[in-house]
Design a protein around this motif. Structure first.
Motif, PDB file in Angstrom:
ATOM      1  N   GLN A   1      -8.012 -12.998  -2.182  1.00  0.00           N
ATOM      2  CA  GLN A   1      -8.187 -12.764  -3.613  1.00  0.00           C
ATOM      3  C   GLN A   1      -7.275 -13.697  -4.418  1.00  0.00           C
ATOM      4  OE1 GLN A   1     -10.721 -10.437  -4.754  1.00  0.00           O
ATOM      5  NE2 GLN A   1     -11.069 -11.135  -2.660  1.00  0.00           N
ATOM      6  N   PRO A   2      -7.687 -14.104  -5.620  1.00  0.00           N
ATOM      7  CA  PRO A   2      -6.901 -15.060  -6.414  1.00  0.00           C
ATOM      8  C   PRO A   2      -5.505 -14.538  -6.726  1.00  0.00           C
ATOM      9  CG  PRO A   2      -9.113 -14.800  -7.316  1.00  0.00           C
ATOM     10  CD  PRO A   2      -8.946 -13.734  -6.285  1.00  0.00           C
ATOM     11  N   ILE A   3      -4.503 -15.272  -6.308  1.00  0.00           N
ATOM     12  CA  ILE A   3      -3.122 -14.834  -6.530  1.00  0.00           C
ATOM     13  C   ILE A   3      -2.769 -14.862  -8.015  1.00  0.00           C
ATOM     14  CG2 ILE A   3      -0.697 -15.380  -6.034  1.00  0.00           C
ATOM     15  CD1 ILE A   3      -1.599 -16.348  -3.296  1.00  0.00           C
ATOM     16  N   HIS A   4      -3.373 -15.792  -8.762  1.00  0.00           N
ATOM     17  CA  HIS A   4      -3.029 -15.901 -10.188  1.00  0.00           C
ATOM     18  C   HIS A   4      -3.457 -14.677 -10.988  1.00  0.00           C
ATOM     19  CE1 HIS A   4      -7.270 -17.154 -10.388  1.00  0.00           C
ATOM     20  NE2 HIS A   4      -7.214 -16.886 -11.685  1.00  0.00           N
ATOM     21  N   LYS A   5      -4.277 -13.804 -10.387  1.00  0.00           N
ATOM     22  CA  LYS A   5      -4.691 -12.588 -11.073  1.00  0.00           C
ATOM     23  C   LYS A   5      -3.868 -11.367 -10.657  1.00  0.00           C
ATOM     24  CE  LYS A   5      -9.393 -13.513 -12.526  1.00  0.00           C
ATOM     25  NZ  LYS A   5     -10.755 -12.937 -12.629  1.00  0.00           N
ATOM     26  N   MET A   6      -2.953 -11.558  -9.724  1.00  0.00           N
ATOM     27  CA  MET A   6      -2.129 -10.454  -9.250  1.00  0.00           C
ATOM     28  C   MET A   6      -0.907 -10.272 -10.154  1.00  0.00           C
ATOM     29  SD  MET A   6      -2.444 -11.089  -5.145  1.00  0.00           S
ATOM     30  CE  MET A   6      -4.066 -11.297  -4.395  1.00  0.00           C
ATOM     31  N   LYS A   7      -0.480  -9.058 -10.287  1.00  0.00           N
ATOM     32  CA  LYS A   7       0.558  -8.694 -11.268  1.00  0.00           C
ATOM     33  C   LYS A   7       1.798  -9.590 -11.230  1.00  0.00           C
ATOM     34  CE  LYS A   7       3.344  -4.796 -12.897  1.00  0.00           C
ATOM     35  NZ  LYS A   7       3.687  -3.359 -12.691  1.00  0.00           N
ATOM     36  N   PRO A   8       2.381  -9.881 -10.050  1.00  0.00           N
ATOM     37  CA  PRO A   8       3.613 -10.685 -10.065  1.00  0.00           C
ATOM     38  C   PRO A   8       3.398 -12.136 -10.507  1.00  0.00           C
ATOM     39  CG  PRO A   8       3.343  -9.502  -7.980  1.00  0.00           C
ATOM     40  CD  PRO A   8       2.036  -9.432  -8.680  1.00  0.00           C
ATOM     41  N   TYR A   9       2.127 -12.595 -10.539  1.00  0.00           N
ATOM     42  CA  TYR A   9       1.870 -14.023 -10.746  1.00  0.00           C
ATOM     43  C   TYR A   9       0.958 -14.340 -11.926  1.00  0.00           C
ATOM     44  CZ  TYR A   9       4.072 -14.778  -6.235  1.00  0.00           C
ATOM     45  OH  TYR A   9       4.985 -14.832  -5.217  1.00  0.00           O
ATOM     46  N   LYS A  10       0.519 -13.319 -12.652  1.00  0.00           N
ATOM     47  CA  LYS A  10      -0.492 -13.558 -13.688  1.00  0.00           C
ATOM     48  C   LYS A  10       0.013 -14.346 -14.892  1.00  0.00           C
ATOM     49  CE  LYS A  10       0.136  -8.961 -15.754  1.00  0.00           C
ATOM     50  NZ  LYS A  10       0.669  -9.418 -17.047  1.00  0.00           N
ATOM     51  N   ASP A  11       1.320 -14.473 -15.046  1.00  0.00           N
ATOM     52  CA  ASP A  11       1.860 -15.193 -16.204  1.00  0.00           C
ATOM     53  C   ASP A  11       2.253 -16.636 -15.908  1.00  0.00           C
ATOM     54  OD1 ASP A  11       1.575 -12.955 -17.860  1.00  0.00           O
ATOM     55  OD2 ASP A  11       3.525 -12.150 -17.260  1.00  0.00           O
ATOM     56  N   PHE A  12       2.038 -17.089 -14.674  1.00  0.00           N
ATOM     57  CA  PHE A  12       2.416 -18.459 -14.334  1.00  0.00           C
ATOM     58  C   PHE A  12       1.310 -19.442 -14.706  1.00  0.00           C
ATOM     59  CE2 PHE A  12       5.276 -16.098 -11.470  1.00  0.00           C
ATOM     60  CZ  PHE A  12       6.477 -16.700 -11.826  1.00  0.00           C
ATOM     61  N   ARG A  13       1.685 -20.690 -14.866  1.00  0.00           N
ATOM     62  CA  ARG A  13       0.763 -21.726 -15.315  1.00  0.00           C
ATOM     63  C   ARG A  13      -0.307 -22.005 -14.261  1.00  0.00           C
ATOM     64  NH1 ARG A  13       0.904 -27.411 -15.820  1.00  0.00           N
ATOM     65  NH2 ARG A  13       2.834 -27.584 -14.610  1.00  0.00           N
ATOM     66  N   CYS A  14      -1.506 -22.325 -14.731  1.00  0.00           N
ATOM     67  CA  CYS A  14      -2.586 -22.635 -13.798  1.00  0.00           C
ATOM     68  C   CYS A  14      -3.631 -23.509 -14.492  1.00  0.00           C
ATOM     69  CB  CYS A  14      -3.243 -21.371 -13.254  1.00  0.00           C
ATOM     70  SG  CYS A  14      -4.026 -20.336 -14.503  1.00  0.00           S
TER      71      CYS A  14
END
Length: 370
Positions: free
Chosen positions: A320-333
């Motif tokens: 599953q996309p890590i950028h959508k997970m709570k610890p990582y959703k605010d990082f640049r992409c």
């Protein structure tokens, strides 16, 4: 139940482990630690190899020895196991998520350059499910911007990539550092364990030191520590198992390739299924057989997974996309549309080394019936 991917225990595992037990060399000292490192680096064709407790610690060490830390950015795909990303935060840096290719599921090199800033210090290509990242253009980018490449080659162990000069190089030996995991479902296993490889002698020595608490043994056997290290040591008993597994690695790779050939032949003409693409300059190890369930298949990927379970077949969706997970959703992409599509449609089929041909037939027949 036809399992997704279980280990193959058929060689000297019992013999080598029994020797550890008989001689009491079960912890971090003993001959098998050195032997496993030596034989692995010879197989992978790297000058340095450092055993670790798992693949996560190998990536952590790689970032640390390259001096990556607070204020730095590391470009990494969002479609990968979380262990490719967590160590970036362990060292105080930040991940920047890049998209993957629709037909190979690995980092899309054409989307990397737009994400590079003055904070970017490294790129972590992940050879997902055994598919190789297109490394030559990635190397060109890294050289252009003076960036490090840390290969997460865990799932690519046994895969090879043809360089522009015609030389074939194994996954993990193309970047500055390569990292591997030997978890129970990997091509070879130590139960739990990992390995860091590099051709840079200084990086290899530093990684070895840090992995063993940066411990220096003085003449009187006292311990002195010249850095802040980690307890990332692999016990001798696990290294013994790893050595036995490594002795059969070519047989395991051949089995995986044959499984993939049979799968391809039986699934290639089913409407609504897209098989992965092999690059002309790669030889895949097919760690996990992967495909994509398209909209015209008739059922969704998750409906297929449930139907397979009813037929006692274990499958798994793509990561599953890590950028959508709570610890990582605010990082640049970047634009991650392919990642998000594959996360909904991708599926892994049973891929154990010991998988029987009749089991592959059953898996494919169930898919055909569905």
């Amino acid at each position: 139940m036809i399992p997704l991917c279980i280990p193959e225990i058929k060689g000297n595992e019992w013999k080598y482990i029994k020797e550890c037990l008989d001689t009491n060399w079960v912890s971090s000292s003993g001959k098998y630690v050195d032997l496993f490192e030596e034989r692995f680096k010879n197989y992978i064709e790297s000058s340095q190899a450092v055993v670790t407790m798992n693949g996560t610690s190998a990536i952590h060490l790689a970032l640390r020895v390259l001096g990556i830390g607070e204020g730095d950015e590391v470009i990494v795909p969002s479609m990968t196991f979380i262990a490719s990303v967590n160590p970036i935060l362990y060292v105080g840096a930040e991940p920047v998520f890049v998209d993957v290719c629709k037909d190979t599921y690995v980092m899309d090199i054409s989307k990397v350059e737009s994400l590079i800033t003055e904070k970017t210090k490294a790129i972590i290509p992940v050879h997902l499910y055994g598919n190789m990242v297109d490394m030559e253009p990635l190397i060109e980018l890294a050289e252009k911007y003076n960036l490090y490449i840390i290969e997460d080659a865990t799932e690519g162990l046994g895969s090879e990539y043809k360089m522009n000069d015609g030389i074939w190089k194994k996954a993990g030996t193309i970047g500055h550092i390569g990292c591997f995991s030997f978890n129970g479902n990997k091509l070879i296993t130590t139960g739990g364990g990992g390995m860091l490889v590099t051709d840079n002698i200084d990086l290899g020595r530093k990684a070895k030191s840090l992995s063993t608490q940066a411990k220096v043994v003085e003449d009187n056997n006292a311990f002195f520590h010249d850095d802040i290290g980690y307890n990332f040591r692999m016990p001798n008993i696990l290294a013994a198992m790893g050595l036995a597994q490594l002795e059969n690695i070519e047989e395991y790779i051949s089995a995986k390739k044959e499984h993939a050939r049979v799968y391809d032949e039986m699934l290639k003409n089913i409407e609504g299924i897209s098989l992965s693409k092999e690059l002309k300059n790669e030889k895949r190890c097919f760690w996990l057989y992967a495909l994509v369930i398209e909209d015209d298949f008739g059922k969704s990927r998750d409906e297929l997974i449930l139907e397979m379970k009813k037929n006692y077949i274990e499958t798994r969706p793509f990561f599953q996309p890590i950028h959508k997970m709570k610890p990582y959703k605010d990082f640049r992409c970047g634009n991650l549309c392919v990642t998000e599509e594959l996360a909904l449609k991708g599926i892994n089929l049973p891929s154990s080394v010991g998988l029987k041909k009749q089991e592959i037939y059953k898996v494919c027949q169930v898919i055909q019936n569905i």
